[in-house]
Design a protein around this motif. Structure first.
Motif, PDB file in Angstrom:
ATOM      1  N   ASP A 269       7.732  -0.774 -10.087  1.00  0.00           N
ATOM      2  CA  ASP A 269       6.885  -1.900 -10.476  1.00  0.00           C
ATOM      3  C   ASP A 269       7.595  -3.232 -10.210  1.00  0.00           C
ATOM      4  O   ASP A 269       6.963  -4.219  -9.790  1.00  0.00           O
ATOM      5  CB  ASP A 269       6.507  -1.792 -11.952  1.00  0.00           C
TER       6      ASP A 269
ATOM      7  N   ARG B 131       2.550   1.690  -3.417  1.00  0.00           N
ATOM      8  CA  ARG B 131       1.600   2.220  -4.415  1.00  0.00           C
ATOM      9  C   ARG B 131       1.456   3.731  -4.262  1.00  0.00           C
ATOM     10  O   ARG B 131       1.365   4.467  -5.258  1.00  0.00           O
ATOM     11  CB  ARG B 131       0.244   1.536  -4.258  1.00  0.00           C
ATOM     12  N   ARG B 132       1.428   4.172  -3.005  1.00  0.00           N
ATOM     13  CA  ARG B 132       1.368   5.622  -2.768  1.00  0.00           C
ATOM     14  C   ARG B 132       2.609   6.313  -3.308  1.00  0.00           C
ATOM     15  O   ARG B 132       2.527   7.389  -3.937  1.00  0.00           O
ATOM     16  CB  ARG B 132       1.223   5.890  -1.264  1.00  0.00           C
TER      17      ARG B 132
ATOM     18  N   THR C 261       9.830  10.029 -13.111  1.00  0.00           N
ATOM     19  CA  THR C 261       9.049   8.933 -13.686  1.00  0.00           C
ATOM     20  C   THR C 261       9.932   7.848 -14.312  1.00  0.00           C
ATOM     21  O   THR C 261       9.451   6.762 -14.615  1.00  0.00           O
ATOM     22  CB  THR C 261       8.074   9.462 -14.745  1.00  0.00           C
TER      23      THR C 261
ATOM     24  N   ARG D 263       4.395   5.328  -5.788  1.00  0.00           N
ATOM     25  CA  ARG D 263       4.284   5.336  -7.249  1.00  0.00           C
ATOM     26  C   ARG D 263       3.389   6.482  -7.721  1.00  0.00           C
ATOM     27  O   ARG D 263       3.712   7.174  -8.702  1.00  0.00           O
ATOM     28  CB  ARG D 263       3.718   4.000  -7.743  1.00  0.00           C
ATOM     29  N   ASP D 264       2.269   6.668  -7.018  1.00  0.00           N
ATOM     30  CA  ASP D 264       1.371   7.780  -7.382  1.00  0.00           C
ATOM     31  C   ASP D 264       2.086   9.126  -7.258  1.00  0.00           C
ATOM     32  O   ASP D 264       1.941  10.012  -8.117  1.00  0.00           O
ATOM     33  CB  ASP D 264       0.134   7.769  -6.488  1.00  0.00           C
ATOM     34  N   LEU D 265       2.868   9.263  -6.193  1.00  0.00           N
ATOM     35  CA  LEU D 265       3.608  10.521  -5.991  1.00  0.00           C
ATOM     36  C   LEU D 265       4.657  10.711  -7.082  1.00  0.00           C
ATOM     37  O   LEU D 265       4.901  11.847  -7.539  1.00  0.00           O
ATOM     38  CB  LEU D 265       4.275  10.514  -4.613  1.00  0.00           C
ATOM     39  N   THR D 266       5.278   9.606  -7.491  1.00  0.00           N
ATOM     40  CA  THR D 266       6.287   9.688  -8.553  1.00  0.00           C
ATOM     41  C   THR D 266       5.646  10.126  -9.866  1.00  0.00           C
ATOM     42  O   THR D 266       6.220  10.943 -10.614  1.00  0.00           O
ATOM     43  CB  THR D 266       6.977   8.325  -8.732  1.00  0.00           C
ATOM     44  N   VAL D 267       4.463   9.592 -10.159  1.00  0.00           N
ATOM     45  CA  VAL D 267       3.749  10.008 -11.369  1.00  0.00           C
ATOM     46  C   VAL D 267       3.410  11.500 -11.289  1.00  0.00           C
ATOM     47  O   VAL D 267       3.562  12.237 -12.286  1.00  0.00           O
ATOM     48  CB  VAL D 267       2.465   9.162 -11.538  1.00  0.00           C
ATOM     49  N   GLN D 268       2.971  11.946 -10.135  1.00  0.00           N
ATOM     50  CA  GLN D 268       2.679  13.375  -9.966  1.00  0.00           C
ATOM     51  C   GLN D 268       3.931  14.222 -10.176  1.00  0.00           C
ATOM     52  O   GLN D 268       3.874  15.330 -10.722  1.00  0.00           O
ATOM     53  CB  GLN D 268       2.131  13.648  -8.567  1.00  0.00           C
TER      54      GLN D 268
ATOM     55  N   LEU E 108       9.713   4.559 -12.460  1.00  0.00           N
ATOM     56  CA  LEU E 108       8.456   3.820 -12.327  1.00  0.00           C
ATOM     57  C   LEU E 108       8.642   2.327 -12.590  1.00  0.00           C
ATOM     58  O   LEU E 108       8.039   1.484 -11.925  1.00  0.00           O
ATOM     59  CB  LEU E 108       7.404   4.389 -13.283  1.00  0.00           C
TER      60      LEU E 108
ATOM     61  N   SER F  37       0.836  -1.204   0.000  1.00  0.00           N
ATOM     62  CA  SER F  37       0.000   0.000   0.000  1.00  0.00           C
ATOM     63  C   SER F  37       0.873   1.257   0.000  1.00  0.00           C
ATOM     64  O   SER F  37       0.606   2.220  -0.737  1.00  0.00           O
ATOM     65  CB  SER F  37      -0.917  -0.018   1.227  1.00  0.00           C
TER      66      SER F  37
END
Length: 301
Positions: free
Chosen positions: A221, A90-91, A214, A93-98, A217, A87
């Motif tokens: 994964d 995943r957070r 990014t 990863r979301d921050l990295t995308v942002q 990423l 969990s």
């Protein structure tokens, strides 16, 4: 030729019969008070042998139940830690995308980097999870923590033992691994497998420098896949332990029923037998009182 029966012969025979009745009644009272048919092996040698065998089996089964319960607790702890780690990752990863948004300013990137540092600390805490003082991701190692950080190089090293796994025997032929390989789940910088902690450090550094985070990423994964693989293995072993717990409890009940059938008394039957024996003893006492009445004066008349 007619045998001569004396008063002394009658007295001895009567007292012997009284003693036999009293001994029988004492044995039945002992069974009533203990609730067991067999109080000493001589009561029934064959049944006593079966009782010893069943008690040995019951002790073994009880130990297997303890092992399975302990193993289940280990695996539950590992499962919870891995679920929380996934969990958190995943957070991250979301921050990295942002962070890949080129329109973000310096303060926004700093905020993202700070939150990723917090995720890293959360992951490090999960990787150092313990159960009853033992690290669940360090095998049989007695190190204080499963992962340490070198203050000079900033590298994260796994302190566990690759060949030493924590196993629990759940039946005569089966042992189950109850820990997880921390080096596989989280990585080990010292072994050349970039840890998830070092990866998040790299991402936060990139964000603060204004670079494109990014690019990491794919590495995130990969780390998530390894965690998922470990989690799947833990789930399979946990299912095996749960099945063993159910089977062991059923086997215990069967063994206890067999043991009870051999050594436990039939209470209603024993009460009736004891009452009958008490009646017989009272009758014997009455007969003995009449037999033993004559005195020396009776023979001198």
């Amino acid at each position: 030729m007619i045998s001569r029966v004396t008063q002394q012969t009658v007295q001895r025979s009567t007292l012997a019969n009284l003693q036999l009745n009293l001994s029988t009644m004492a044995g039945m009272q002992a069974k009533m008070s203990s609730g067991k048919k067999i109080t000493v092996p001589s009561d029934d040698p064959a049944a006593a042998s079966d009782v010893l065998r069943l008690r040995g089996e019951l002790r073994t089964q009880t130990q297997y139940v303890r092992n399975a319960d302990d193993g289940g607790s280990w695996l539950t702890t590992v499962d919870t830690a891995l679920q929380s780690s996934l969990s958190a990752l995943r957070r991250a990863r979301d921050l990295t995308v942002q962070g890949g948004n080129g329109a973000l300013g310096t303060s926004s990137r700093e905020a993202l980097a700070t939150e990723i540092d917090g995720v890293r600390d959360t992951l490090l805490a999960q990787a150092n999870t313990t159960f009853l003082g033992r690290n669940v991701f360090a095998g049989t190692s007695d190190a204080g923590t499963a992962f340490t950080k070198d203050a000079v190089t900033g590298r994260y090293a796994w302190t566990g033992t690759a060949a030493g796994t924590v196993d629990r025997r759940i039946n005569a032929t089966t042992t189950v691994r109850v820990d997880a390989d921390g080096a596989v789940a989280f990585g080990d910088d010292a072994a050349g497998d970039t840890s998830v902690f070092a990866l998040l450090d790299t991402i936060s550094t990139t964000l603060r420098a204004g670079g494109d985070a990014t690019a990491s990423l794919g590495a995130i994964d990969t780390r998530m896949e390894k965690m998922l693989t470990q989690l799947a293995g833990v789930g399979a072993r946990h299912g095996q332990v749960l099945t063993a717990q159910t089977e062991l409890k059923s086997t215990q009940l069967t063994t206890k029923a067999q043991l009870s059938g051999i050594e436990d008394i039939d209470l209603a039957e024993t009460i009736l037998q004891l009452q009958a024996q008490q009646t017989a003893y009272q009758g014997a006492l009455g007969a003995a009182a009449k037999v033993l009445q004559p005195t020396l004066l009776d023979f001198l008349r």
